[in-house]
Design a protein around this motif. Structure first.
Motif, mmCIF file in Angstrom:
data_model
loop_
_atom_site.group_PDB
_atom_site.id
_atom_site.type_symbol
_atom_site.label_atom_id
_atom_site.label_comp_id
_atom_site.label_asym_id
_atom_site.label_seq_id
_atom_site.Cartn_x
_atom_site.Cartn_y
_atom_site.Cartn_z
ATOM 1 N N UNK A 128 1.001 -1.047 0.510
ATOM 2 C CA UNK A 128 -0.128 -0.196 0.162
ATOM 3 C C UNK A 128 1.136 1.566 0.015
ATOM 4 N N UNK A 129 2.018 1.391 0.581
ATOM 5 C CA UNK A 129 3.038 2.159 0.375
ATOM 6 C C UNK A 129 3.669 2.625 -0.675
ATOM 7 N N UNK A 130 3.462 1.437 -1.218
ATOM 8 C CA UNK A 130 3.888 1.625 -3.372
ATOM 9 C C UNK A 130 2.960 2.355 -3.626
ATOM 10 N N UNK A 131 2.336 2.387 -3.613
ATOM 11 C CA UNK A 131 1.506 2.614 -4.316
ATOM 12 C C UNK A 131 0.526 3.310 -4.303
ATOM 13 N N UNK A 132 0.942 4.353 -2.638
ATOM 14 C CA UNK A 132 0.343 5.888 -2.513
ATOM 15 C C UNK A 132 1.654 6.982 -3.015
ATOM 16 N N UNK A 133 2.843 5.668 -3.527
ATOM 17 C CA UNK A 133 3.453 6.775 -3.846
ATOM 18 C C UNK A 133 3.373 6.736 -4.874
ATOM 19 N N UNK A 147 -9.654 10.872 -11.670
ATOM 20 C CA UNK A 147 -9.802 9.708 -10.139
ATOM 21 C C UNK A 147 -9.277 8.268 -11.909
ATOM 22 N N UNK A 148 -8.916 8.896 -12.818
ATOM 23 C CA UNK A 148 -8.222 7.629 -13.207
ATOM 24 C C UNK A 148 -7.047 7.479 -13.496
ATOM 25 N N UNK A 154 -3.515 3.151 -7.006
ATOM 26 C CA UNK A 154 -3.587 1.861 -6.066
ATOM 27 C C UNK A 154 -4.941 0.890 -6.921
ATOM 28 N N UNK A 155 -5.288 0.795 -7.598
ATOM 29 C CA UNK A 155 -6.272 -0.106 -8.026
ATOM 30 C C UNK A 155 -5.423 -1.748 -9.040
ATOM 31 N N UNK A 156 -4.225 -1.296 -9.883
ATOM 32 C CA UNK A 156 -4.177 -1.616 -10.706
ATOM 33 C C UNK A 156 -2.570 -1.871 -10.545
ATOM 34 N N UNK A 157 -1.321 -1.965 -9.507
ATOM 35 C CA UNK A 157 -0.727 -2.718 -8.918
ATOM 36 C C UNK A 157 -1.395 -3.767 -8.706
ATOM 37 N N UNK A 243 -2.122 0.863 -18.016
ATOM 38 C CA UNK A 243 -3.818 0.082 -18.148
ATOM 39 C C UNK A 243 -4.566 0.637 -17.082
ATOM 40 N N UNK A 244 -4.395 1.826 -16.332
ATOM 41 C CA UNK A 244 -5.552 2.514 -15.902
ATOM 42 C C UNK A 244 -7.015 2.916 -16.703
ATOM 43 N N UNK A 245 -6.041 3.671 -17.425
ATOM 44 C CA UNK A 245 -6.848 4.423 -18.092
ATOM 45 C C UNK A 245 -7.468 3.555 -19.593
ATOM 46 N N UNK A 246 -7.041 2.304 -19.654
ATOM 47 C CA UNK A 246 -7.548 1.429 -20.689
ATOM 48 C C UNK A 246 -8.710 0.680 -19.521
ATOM 49 N N UNK A 247 -8.375 0.202 -18.292
ATOM 50 C CA UNK A 247 -9.567 0.038 -17.281
ATOM 51 C C UNK A 247 -10.387 0.608 -16.624
#
Length: 502
Positions: A128-133, A147-148, A154-157, A243-247
């Motif tokens: 979670x720390x890596x994702x928030x970074x 929001x993308x 936060x979600x894609x990883x 990937x977040x944009x596509x999904x």
């Protein structure tokens, strides 16, 4: 120095036109030589001009699509079929698979890369720390934070089990032995205004409107343009954001609302008389609140609509911030009469998951300049996507094969369909993930087990789903080879006239 930099920047401009980019054309020249060698090796001799343009397509469907695409491509590789493909195009979950595979140069000739991705999906993790970074990085560097960015960081990883900071333009020189990759999204702003300007693609060399014919170098997508010229360079989006944009399946309020209307059809009128986005988000809460307030606290039922009304007003105000896929519009103030003027007047535009409109990247393969002869479409979606594809092609005047499916095909699909093209239309091979051939009597059980919106799959689920997807290729290897051979014969003029479709 400032003047020199200013002049250099203004030499960079977007491209209005339908031709393929120089980079894509050069890439394909090398790839076609590889395909020709593969054909000769498989006793299908042909000249370079007779090499068929074959595109592998992957639909959306969340992690089901990602894992299903992995299984399909894995078996394509095992059966020696990957080398036949000139293009690979994906939407939503299939792009997650593509991005994971294209991390490694020339992955299609290296069987280990799929194993690496599978192992990562089953046992990897991103803290979670890596994702928030990563989220903080996007917040600090992206002028058009939306929001993308949140979804991507936060979600894609958590889904693909990696933060990938490489860029799509990096693929230009390191994948000469792989099918040319195309990632697809749609323009949310044009989706309900002009279908021609809706379909958007991103390749290693250019990003732009597939059918309208307006492109920019991928490395400059996201930078600021005015009247067609680059005025301020911005960093290229990384693959995690792409990937977040596509999904970004939650991006389009209108589509989600339509789905919600179906869901709330049988609810009390005092909840459904105002079908709004706020209803969509809070209807379940409303039900529980109604039970608690009316029956536990003794508040008269007549007061409830007033309470709901005020809650909805509050939520509707908050939903003004429901903004996804914000990017600078490289077509801002461009002189392009054939492009809808509403698009040209926007300084920014919004891109979203293409699966919300058509859950397969067909338009990228139907771009006339790519001259696709054969489409191999792996379908990991829910519902009946073929009808939607045909409808949009008819609206846009694009040649597409007649779809001959019965009602029983929708309820109990076979594992392999071939729809023959006429005139300029390509032949389409349609392969549903779950079908009566690979699932048998367990068809409904598999459909219910692997849904679009669910948590991460266990290693056992990944293995099981990849096996099912791979069986569709294994069961029909000969059929695939027959269709490839038929296309070569058709292009060379050696196919018997009785075999040609009028």
């Amino acid at each position: 120095l400032t003047i020199i930099l200013y002049i250099i920047l203004h030499l960079i401009q977007n491209r209005i036109g339908h031709s393929l980019s120089e980079g894509e054309t050069k890439y394909l020249s090398g790839r076609k030589l590889s395909v020709q060698k593969w054909l000769v090796k498989n006793n299908i001799p042909c000249s370079l001009s007779e090499v068929p343009n074959i595109a592998i397509l992957g639909s959306g469907g969340g992690q089901r699509a990602m894992v299903g695409m992995l299984g399909s491509l894995s078996q394509m590789g095992e059966q020696g079929l990957l080398d036949a493909a000139l293009y690979m195009s994906g939407v939503s979950g299939s792009t997650w698979c593509m991005a994971s595979l294209y991390e490694k140069a020339n992955w299609s000739s290296d069987k280990e890369q799929i194993k690496v991705v599978v192992e990562r999906l089953g046992h990897g993790s991103v803290s979670l720390m890596e994702r928030f970074a990563q989220l903080n990085k996007y917040f600090q560097t992206n002028d058009n934070f939306s929001l993308t960015d949140v979804w991507a960081a936060l979600v894609m990883p958590e889904i693909v089990m990696k933060i990938d900071e490489s860029t799509l333009s990096n693929y230009q020189t390191c994948h000469d032995k792989d099918p040319y990759p195309i990632f697809t999204v749609t323009n949310q702003d044009c989706k309900y205004e002009c279908l021609l300007q809706t379909f958007f693609e991103l390749t290693p060399h250019e990003a732009g409107y597939t059918l309208a014919g307006a492109f920019v170098e991928t490395s400059n997508f996201g930078s600021i343009f005015n009247k067609g010229f680059l005025t301020k360079r911005k960093p290229e989006m990384d693959m995690t954001y792409l990937q977040g944009l596509c999904g970004s399946a939650l991006a389009d309020k209108e589509v989600i609302l339509e789905k919600f209307k179906e869901y709330v059809g049988g609810m009390p009128k005092y909840i459904t008389h105002r079908i709004t986005i706020a209803n969509m988000l809070f209807v379940t809460i409303n039900q529980y609140l109604l039970t608690f307030v009316v029956f536990r606290l003794g508040i008269h039922e007549a007061i409830w609509p007033f309470i709901v009304e005020n809650i909805l007003k509050f939520v509707e105000g908050w939903l003004k911030f429901w903004i996804w896929g914000t990017n600078y519009n490289y077509l801002y103030s461009v002189n392009a009469p054939h492009i809808d003027q509403r698009l040209l007047k926007r300084e920014i535009t919004h891109l979203e998951d293409a699966g919300l409109l058509v859950n397969s990247p067909y338009m990228s393969a139907l771009r006339a300049e790519r001259e696709i002869d054969l489409i191999i479409s792996f379908d990991f979606s829910e519902g009946d996507p073929m009808e939607v594809r045909t409808k949009h092609c008819n609206e846009l005047g694009i040649s597409f094969p007649a779809i001959d499916c019965t009602k029983s095909d929708n309820n109990s699909p076979k594992g392999f369909y071939v729809f023959k093209g006429v005139k300029e239309a390509p032949t389409v091979i349609h392969i549903p993930l779950f079908n009566v051939e690979n699932c048998g009597s367990e068809l409904d059980a598999y459909i219910q087990k692997y849904t679009t919106f669910q948590g991460a799959y266990s290693p056992e689920m990944i293995e099981d789903l990849m096996k099912k997807a791979g069986e569709n290729v294994l069961n029909h290897k000969e059929h695939l080879m027959e269709e490839i051979k038929a296309i070569v014969q058709q292009k060379s003029g050696t196919m018997p006239s009785s075999c040609l479709i009028a």
